[in-house]
Design a protein around this motif. Structure first.
Motif, PDB file in Angstrom:
ATOM      1  N   ASN A 169     -22.925 -73.094  38.830  1.00 41.51           N
ATOM      2  CA  ASN A 169     -22.366 -71.917  38.147  1.00 41.51           C
ATOM      3  C   ASN A 169     -21.018 -71.422  38.697  1.00 41.51           C
ATOM      4  O   ASN A 169     -20.642 -70.283  38.443  1.00 41.51           O
ATOM      5  CB  ASN A 169     -23.394 -70.763  38.227  1.00 41.51           C
ATOM      6  CG  ASN A 169     -23.439 -69.989  36.917  1.00 41.51           C
ATOM      7  OD1 ASN A 169     -23.131 -70.542  35.854  1.00 41.51           O
ATOM      8  ND2 ASN A 169     -23.798 -68.712  36.977  1.00 41.51           N
ATOM      9  N   GLY A 213     -18.121 -72.765  37.933  1.00 43.43           N
ATOM     10  CA  GLY A 213     -17.040 -72.988  36.962  1.00 43.43           C
ATOM     11  C   GLY A 213     -16.498 -74.408  36.951  1.00 43.43           C
ATOM     12  O   GLY A 213     -15.358 -74.632  36.552  1.00 43.43           O
ATOM     13  N   LYS A 214     -17.335 -75.389  37.352  1.00 46.82           N
ATOM     14  CA  LYS A 214     -16.885 -76.799  37.372  1.00 46.82           C
ATOM     15  C   LYS A 214     -16.611 -77.288  35.952  1.00 46.82           C
ATOM     16  O   LYS A 214     -15.577 -77.898  35.678  1.00 46.82           O
ATOM     17  CB  LYS A 214     -17.941 -77.702  38.033  1.00 46.82           C
ATOM     18  CG  LYS A 214     -18.223 -77.359  39.472  1.00 46.82           C
ATOM     19  CD  LYS A 214     -19.306 -78.218  40.056  1.00 46.82           C
ATOM     20  CE  LYS A 214     -20.666 -78.055  39.378  1.00 46.82           C
ATOM     21  NZ  LYS A 214     -21.174 -76.673  39.393  1.00 46.82           N
ATOM     22  N   SER A 215     -17.564 -77.030  35.046  1.00 47.64           N
ATOM     23  CA  SER A 215     -17.398 -77.534  33.671  1.00 47.64           C
ATOM     24  C   SER A 215     -16.234 -76.835  32.983  1.00 47.64           C
ATOM     25  O   SER A 215     -15.494 -77.461  32.214  1.00 47.64           O
ATOM     26  CB  SER A 215     -18.689 -77.333  32.875  1.00 47.64           C
ATOM     27  OG  SER A 215     -19.740 -78.029  33.508  1.00 47.64           O
ATOM     28  N   SER A 216     -16.042 -75.540  33.254  1.00 45.42           N
ATOM     29  CA  SER A 216     -14.903 -74.818  32.680  1.00 45.42           C
ATOM     30  C   SER A 216     -13.603 -75.447  33.164  1.00 45.42           C
ATOM     31  O   SER A 216     -12.667 -75.665  32.386  1.00 45.42           O
ATOM     32  CB  SER A 216     -14.923 -73.347  33.098  1.00 45.42           C
ATOM     33  OG  SER A 216     -16.158 -72.767  32.786  1.00 45.42           O
ATOM     34  N   GLY A 225     -27.123 -74.154  36.412  1.00 46.04           N
ATOM     35  CA  GLY A 225     -27.828 -75.409  36.132  1.00 46.04           C
ATOM     36  C   GLY A 225     -27.586 -75.902  34.718  1.00 46.04           C
ATOM     37  O   GLY A 225     -28.422 -76.620  34.162  1.00 46.04           O
ATOM     38  N   THR A 226     -26.446 -75.563  34.117  1.00 52.87           N
ATOM     39  CA  THR A 226     -26.153 -75.994  32.743  1.00 52.87           C
ATOM     40  C   THR A 226     -25.909 -77.502  32.678  1.00 52.87           C
ATOM     41  O   THR A 226     -26.459 -78.197  31.834  1.00 52.87           O
ATOM     42  CB  THR A 226     -24.908 -75.245  32.204  1.00 52.87           C
ATOM     43  OG1 THR A 226     -25.181 -73.854  32.216  1.00 52.87           O
ATOM     44  CG2 THR A 226     -24.558 -75.696  30.805  1.00 52.87           C
ATOM     45  N   THR A 227     -25.073 -78.000  33.563  1.00 55.23           N
ATOM     46  CA  THR A 227     -24.750 -79.436  33.538  1.00 55.23           C
ATOM     47  C   THR A 227     -25.858 -80.209  34.237  1.00 55.23           C
ATOM     48  O   THR A 227     -26.218 -79.887  35.375  1.00 55.23           O
ATOM     49  CB  THR A 227     -23.398 -79.696  34.243  1.00 55.23           C
ATOM     50  OG1 THR A 227     -22.407 -78.870  33.638  1.00 55.23           O
ATOM     51  CG2 THR A 227     -22.992 -81.153  34.142  1.00 55.23           C
ATOM     52  N   HIS A 270     -12.359 -68.802  39.669  1.00 59.41           N
ATOM     53  CA  HIS A 270     -12.369 -67.365  39.395  1.00 59.41           C
ATOM     54  C   HIS A 270     -11.189 -66.627  40.031  1.00 59.41           C
ATOM     55  O   HIS A 270     -11.341 -65.502  40.516  1.00 59.41           O
ATOM     56  CB  HIS A 270     -13.692 -66.727  39.875  1.00 59.41           C
ATOM     57  CG  HIS A 270     -14.882 -67.139  39.067  1.00 59.41           C
ATOM     58  ND1 HIS A 270     -15.494 -68.374  39.210  1.00 59.41           N
ATOM     59  CD2 HIS A 270     -15.582 -66.485  38.091  1.00 59.41           C
ATOM     60  CE1 HIS A 270     -16.514 -68.471  38.376  1.00 59.41           C
ATOM     61  NE2 HIS A 270     -16.590 -67.340  37.674  1.00 59.41           N
ATOM     62  N   ASP A 307      -8.974 -65.286  38.522  1.00 61.13           N
ATOM     63  CA  ASP A 307      -8.700 -64.114  37.668  1.00 61.13           C
ATOM     64  C   ASP A 307      -9.492 -62.882  38.123  1.00 61.13           C
ATOM     65  O   ASP A 307      -9.229 -61.763  37.660  1.00 61.13           O
ATOM     66  CB  ASP A 307      -9.028 -64.445  36.199  1.00 61.13           C
ATOM     67  CG  ASP A 307     -10.424 -65.034  36.035  1.00 61.13           C
ATOM     68  OD1 ASP A 307     -10.771 -65.959  36.809  1.00 61.13           O
ATOM     69  OD2 ASP A 307     -11.165 -64.576  35.140  1.00 61.13           O
ATOM     70  N   SER A 352      -8.445 -70.722  37.609  1.00 60.09           N
ATOM     71  CA  SER A 352      -9.451 -70.168  36.719  1.00 60.09           C
ATOM     72  C   SER A 352      -9.618 -71.130  35.550  1.00 60.09           C
ATOM     73  O   SER A 352      -8.674 -71.361  34.796  1.00 60.09           O
ATOM     74  CB  SER A 352      -9.005 -68.796  36.186  1.00 60.09           C
ATOM     75  OG  SER A 352      -9.851 -68.436  35.099  1.00 60.09           O
TER      76      SER A 352
END
Ligand SMILES: Nc1nc2c(ncn2[C@@H]2O[C@H](COP(=O)(O)OP(=O)(O)OP(=O)(O)O)[C@@H](O)[C@H]2O)c(=O)[nH]1
Ligand SMILES: [Mg+2]
Length: 447
Positions: free
Chosen positions: A228, A230-233, A251-253, A333, A335, A349
């Motif tokens: 969580n 921000g790797k995928s972002s 745990g999204t990816t 992050h 920002d 970011s």
């Protein structure tokens, strides 16, 4: 020069498929007579003059109309008599012509056999042959640039290195042959310093393989980090496309997501991985394990940590585990207000895109970096070259050590001649058949 195979060989020099034209090539002593059997009529055969001819089946019916060029050896690509036939680019026609040329006395060529013959006839050395292979295999402008540079500059760079090594070997041998005129301690020191200098030069050249390989084969850059953060972002932002799922759920990816793009002419495969945490859920644990496995051979890690949150034990463990790998530490992050005191290489970011372009450039720079040495003009194009230069460097360093230590000048001379053997192997002067097999197996049939 080694004896070349006496057979006349034939292959298509263009890939299978439909195209306006295809090119077939014959090489060997009978190249012209084999081609003449296929094209019995037509104008007189003049060297290096393209002529339009009728290629015939054995029953005299037309196979295809072909444009034929005869290039007598030794001034041809292979150094042998070569005939090139351009025909219509239809696989059935190409197969028909190849069959007919085999019936007329040629043998189907093996992988890389044309270039192998060029090598056997002294038209190219092994380093140039490897540069040709790299040129054909190149998938990006950066790969093309490296192979061209290798074609032009690697040969002279290695020749210089060999000359300098030969000089030193000769001086060491002279000292052994005339023990009465024993070199003094100061001379030994000076000779050892020159040996060490050469060892550093070989080592420097060997180390260019990393930058060469990354340009030729592309690089794998993996984003790793706690859940969580921000790797995928960041992954999406680096690619400038929405490729990976992003959500505020930790745990999204799960699976590794990868995507290749050209960045400044360099082919980079970016990998997004499952976030790390102590999870008891089997599927998530499997995803984390898969991620670790797939990034094991990455050329660079982007270790992403949350710039707006204090470090935790997962982050500490990750930093420890990746300490010996090529990596950039990236705080996400940017920002949001940042937690002070964390030392990172970049702040970005993935949400707003702030700092992402600079990170992309830093990645390219880090991947393309070549250790500062005077030979940096030429990059190596094969693992073989890398290993032989490392071995050369080791022998030269050992020669220097022997000269100043207990082992003495005889051992130093022996080590120096070992270094010369490695350099001869590099250019192919002293390469074994199995080495040649390995080099030319990388070529396609017809080259
Ligand atoms: N403000 C801000 N939010 C961000 C930033 N990067 C990601 N986020 C948000 O953080 C949440 C997690 O982002 P992801 O990109 O899915 O994080 P991840 O590291 O891939 O997460 P896992 O796959 O679960 O490990 C999302 O709600 C994002 O919108 C950032 O730089 N700034
Ligand atoms: Mg993710």
């Amino acid at each position: 020069m080694r004896p070349a195979d006496a057979d006349t060989i034939v292959a298509s020099a263009t890939p299978t498929g439909r195209s306006a034209l295809a090119l077939l090539r014959l090489s060997g002593a009978d190249a012209r007579s084999v081609a003449a059997k296929l094209c019995p009529g037509g104008p007189a055969w003049l060297p290096r003059r393209a002529s339009l001819r009728r290629a015939l089946h054995r029953d005299g019916s037309l196979l295809d109309q072909v444009l034929v060029t005869w290039m007598p050896g030794p001034g041809s690509y292979t150094g042998e008599d070569v005939v090139e036939l351009s025909c219509h680019g239809n696989p059935v026609i190409v197969e028909g012509l190849l069959d007919a040329l085999v019936v007329a006395g040629a043998r189907p060529a093996r992988k890389g056999e044309f270039t192998r013959r060029a090598f056997l006839h002294g038209r190219v050395d092994l380093v140039q042959a490897e540069a040709v292979a790299a040129l054909i295999a190149a998938r990006s402008p950066a790969a093309l640039a490296v192979s061209r540079r290798a074609m032009e500059r690697l040969g002279p760079t290695l020749a210089d290195l060999r000359e300098a090594t030969l000089d030193l070997a000769a001086e060491l041998e002279a000292g052994l042959d005339h023990p009465g005129e024993d070199l003094g301690q100061a001379d030994d020191e000076q000779l050892a310093a020159r040996l060490r200098q050469l060892a550093a030069r070989s080592q420097g050249l060997a180390s260019t393989w990393r930058a060469g390989r990354v340009r030729l084969e592309g690089a794998r850059v993996a984003l790793v980090g706690p859940v969580n953060v921000g790797k995928s972002s960041l992954f999406n932002s680096l690619l400038a496309q929405q490729r990976a799922l992003v959500s505020d759920q930790a745990g999204t990816t799960r699976d590794v997501v990868e995507r290749s793009v050209l960045v400044d002419g360099l082919e980079i495969t970016w990998l997004d991985t499952a976030g790390e945490r102590d999870s008891s859920e089997p599927l998530e644990r499997a995803g984390i394990a898969l991620g670790r496995e797939l990034v094991a051979d990455a050329d660079l890690l982007l270790v992403v940590v949350p710039g707006h949150q204090a470090p935790d034990s997962v982050e500490a463990e990750l930093l420890h585990r990746t300490a010996d790998r090529p990596r950039l530490l990236v705080a996400s992050h940017v920002d949001l207000p940042q937690v002070p005191g964390r030392a990172v290489d970049h702040r970005v970011s993935g949400k707003s895109g702030q700092g992402v372009a600079a990170l992309r450039q830093a990645v390219v720079k880090q991947l393309g970096q070549v250790a500062g040495d005077p030979d940096q003009g030429a990059l190596l194009v094969s693992q073989r070259q890398h290993e032989l230069l490392l071995a050369t460097s080791k022998h030269l360093a050992e020669a220097a050590g022997a000269l100043c230590g207990l082992a003495g000048p005889a051992v130093a001379a022996e080590e120096c001649s070992r270094a010369l053997e490695r350099l001869s192997e590099l250019s192919g002067e002293d390469a074994r058949e199995d080495v040649l097999d390995r080099v030319f197996a990388r070529f396609c049939i017809g080259k």
